[in-house]
Design an enzyme around this catalytic site. Sequence first.
Site, short mmCIF file in Angstrom:
data_model
loop_
_atom_site.label_atom_id
_atom_site.label_comp_id
_atom_site.label_asym_id
_atom_site.label_seq_id
_atom_site.Cartn_x
_atom_site.Cartn_y
_atom_site.Cartn_z
NE ARG A 15 -1.25 2.58 2.85
CZ ARG A 15 -0.83 3.73 3.36
NH1 ARG A 15 -0.79 4.83 2.62
NH2 ARG A 15 -0.39 3.79 4.61
CG HIS A 208 4.84 4.51 9.22
ND1 HIS A 208 3.99 3.62 8.62
CD2 HIS A 208 5.35 5.26 8.22
CE1 HIS A 208 3.99 3.83 7.30
NE2 HIS A 208 4.81 4.83 7.04
CG HIS A 210 9.12 7.83 5.57
ND1 HIS A 210 8.68 8.25 4.34
CD2 HIS A 210 8.11 7.07 6.07
CE1 HIS A 210 7.47 7.78 4.11
NE2 HIS A 210 7.09 7.06 5.15
CB CYS A 241 5.16 11.46 2.01
SG CYS A 241 3.72 12.49 2.37
CG ASN A 250 7.41 3.54 4.14
OD1 ASN A 250 6.88 4.24 4.99
ND2 ASN A 250 6.85 3.31 2.97
#
Length: 302
Positions: A15, A208, A210, A241, A250
């Site tokens: 995703r 989460h 990056h 993003c 990520n």
Amino acid sequence: MSLPSSVRLFEVGPRDGLQNEPGPIIATATKIEFIHRLAAAGMTHIEAASFVSPKWVPQMGDAAEVMAGISRRPGVVYSALTPNLRGLEGAIAAGVEEVAVFGAASEAFSQKNINCSVAESLKRFEPVLERAREANVRVRGYVSCVLGCPYEGQIAPAKVAEVSKALHDMGCYEVSLGDTIGTGTPLAAKRMVEAVSREIPVTQLAAHFHDTYGQALANLYAVMEEGIQVIDSATAGLGGCPYAKGASGNVASEDVLYLLEGLGIRTGIDLQAVIDTGYWITAELGRKPSSKVALAKGCVGA
């Protein structure tokens, strides 16, 4: 605090990793195969799709077809992003058992990303959470820009805690804390988690991060010391993003797994199988993985 004995990886490659992929639309069969390979490698939590308007995120336009095409393994959760009630209804119809909503700790980012204030975004989630409860669908919450914003700069840990608590109080079983532009450093990450864990049990938080500035692994080590036991990552370091200038992907699942194995932390995931999967999906996309571990170890399978 000591490090956890086990960590659950939440794989977001299908995703978050693919949603902003430039170029032609990725074939539905490729997405399904990617998910199957991740599950076969031992991933127990895979974010498989996003039920958003194809106008805004063309790569996720086949979410229902992807969910219908997955051969579901027992013990594996296949979740989807649902930013609104319409997306949730689509996910429910597709048999999704877990969905996610996303807010931000930054007012400016919220306006640029979803065209409303943080408070308004949280208000919009209330009917989504209510409908999910009716359908017996679990909801996860994301908070963006927890360690910095491309428009506001540094974000106060108290603001992150406030937004996280609102999502938790609404009914999100877990809140994922996103360093969207990857500017965080270990001390800032620790202080942010300390602030949030005063409002929510740390066992209901995830990281989460990056890797824009190469700090993701150091930051993950720092927050694991604070009790974090769930890490979001993307195989091959896919993703980024569109609203965060310069934000690279990520943190790579391969790199996280190598770190965890070196620390003696259990994951139940086959590192080499994930490396091979990363080489496979990036070959499909016409490039190589951005994972340092994948590039060092190489691919041994197809």
